[in-house]
Design an enzyme around this catalytic site. Structure first.
Site, short mmCIF file in Angstrom:
data_model
loop_
_atom_site.label_atom_id
_atom_site.label_comp_id
_atom_site.label_asym_id
_atom_site.label_seq_id
_atom_site.Cartn_x
_atom_site.Cartn_y
_atom_site.Cartn_z
N GLY A 123 1.93 -4.96 -1.82
CA GLY A 123 1.76 -6.37 -1.81
C GLY A 123 0.80 -6.94 -3.01
O GLY A 123 -0.56 -7.07 -2.36
N SER A 125 2.34 -9.39 -5.86
CA SER A 125 2.57 -10.43 -6.45
C SER A 125 2.39 -11.48 -5.26
O SER A 125 2.71 -11.37 -4.13
CB SER A 125 3.97 -10.40 -7.25
OG SER A 125 4.04 -9.68 -8.02
N GLU A 239 0.95 6.77 -12.52
CA GLU A 239 2.55 6.95 -11.98
C GLU A 239 3.38 6.36 -12.97
O GLU A 239 4.41 6.28 -12.89
CB GLU A 239 2.69 5.94 -10.64
CG GLU A 239 1.98 6.85 -9.35
CD GLU A 239 2.96 7.88 -9.11
OE1 GLU A 239 4.21 7.61 -8.77
OE2 GLU A 239 2.45 9.05 -9.18
#
Length: 374
Positions: A123, A125, A239
């Site tokens: 969560g 943008s 990542e």
């Protein structure tokens, strides 16, 4: 830079290829329709059973403690096979919990993430913030021992089937920008959470997630209050090497070549010259991916190499898809044909994970020292 893989890493690749032989045809990498969600979740659980969702996790957290090269190999081959993308939970979320989470949070969440049984959506943008995360407006107000959340997130992948949302929200004043953000873990079945579909032009689905007086305990905050920027940044840093695997482009090019041959265009010298140029560009992106992996393995700052790789790779995805239209075949304009779908899908790649404009800005500032206007 040593771009070779060890015999042990290549043996792991062989194991991955054996695994993928049983999952051909899923097409979960693109989510070409909402029905692929359950198939992707089954794949994640199968990966979890093999310990492949926690390859580089430290042993003290239940992982294998292996090099990031193993993760790169796994998700590169998954992209080639079009089976699935890396899940956010065992990657970004788990690694942030290991660094910033409490012992209770790790004990509660890491086992399910490792097994592929717990799924997260990101969560970040918002309608009024876009990719400028420092402008986030979704607010979490601390009332006694719980946060009350109000606001909305949009363009949220997989929220319609995830269990939790990794929520970046504002706990400071609006003008505090990145200094006033916190990360909360919010179960998506909580009262006050509503999820609405946002159809994408490639036939997939994103979501708007609204929070209307949603309450979560303070124990669901990851890191200190107003420290969310550091939590998000450190999670992303580890990542980057799996988010845009280069074999996706190698497969795109192979599919384009097969389509060219089937369309009778293979002997056209203009077409062959264009395909040769695209092959060179694919090799360049593969080199950028390996350079990024080398930086991460050696603990070097990776933001700029990641931006180069993401920008070059996603723009090339568009170029490969556009080539079919340039070659003049009518099939490239038929809705839902493979080549027409690839064009629509490639446009979205330049938006997800940071837009091309954001990548160019990062490169300009951090690689070339160029200050923004104003």
């Amino acid at each position: 830079m040593d771009v070779g893989f060890t015999p042990e890493e290549e043996a792991f690749r062989a194991e991955v290829l054996d695994f993928l032989a049983d999952h051909q045809g899923l097409d979960g990498y693109f989510h070409r329709g909402e029905s692929t969600g359950e198939g992707v979740r089954r794949v994640y659980r199968a990966l979890g059973e093999r310990g492949w969702l926690s390859l580089s996790w430290p042993a003290e957290f239940g992982g294998s403690g292996l090099s990031p090269a193993y993760e790169f190999i796994l998700w590169d081959e998954m992209a080639w096979a079009r089976v699935a993308r890396p899940p956010m939970g065992p990657g970004l979320v788990a690694k942030a919990l290991m660094t910033h989470g409490t012992a209770e949070q790790c004990a509660r969440l890491l086992p399910g993430l490792r097994r592929g049984e717990t799924n997260f959506a990101l969560g970040y943008s918002e309608p009024d913030a876009g990719s400028d995360l420092a402008a986030v407006r979704t607010r979490a107000t601390l009332v006694h021992d719980a946060y009350e959340i109000n606001g909305a997130k949009c363009w949220t992948s997989n929220a319609h089937w995830a269990d939790h949302i990794w929520l970046l929200c504002r706990t400071g004043t609006q003008d505090s920008r990145s200094r006033g953000l916190s990360v909360l873990i919010v179960p998506l079945d909580h009262p006050g959470v509503s999820i609405s579909p946002i159809p994408t032009h490639d036939g997939g689905r994103l979501n708007e997630v609204r929070f209307d007086g949603v309450r979560v305990p303070v124990e669901n905050r990851v890191g200190d209050e107003n420290d969310g920027w550091q939590v998000v940044g450190s999670a992303l840093a580890v990542e980057r090497h799996v988010q845009f695997p280069p074999k996706r482009l190698r497969r795109d090019l192979q599919d384009l070549v097969a389509w060219v041959e089937a369309s009778g265009l293979g002997r056209d010298p203009v077409v062959r010259r264009r395909l040769t140029g695209l092959a060179v560009q694919v090799a360049e992106v593969e080199a950028l991916a390996l350079a990024l992996l080398d930086e991460i393995i050696n603990g070097q700052p990776s933001a700029v190499p990641a931006a180069y790789h993401k920008l070059a790779g996603t723009l090339l995805a568009q170029e490969i898809a556009r080539a079919a239209m340039e070659f003049g075949s009518g099939e490239a304009l038929i809705k839902d044909s493979d080549v027409e779908f690839m064009w629509r899908q490639a446009i979205l790649e330049t938006v997800g994970g940071g837009t091309s404009e954001v990548m160019r800005s990062l490169i300009a500032r951090q690689a070339f020292g160029l200050a923004s206007k104003g």
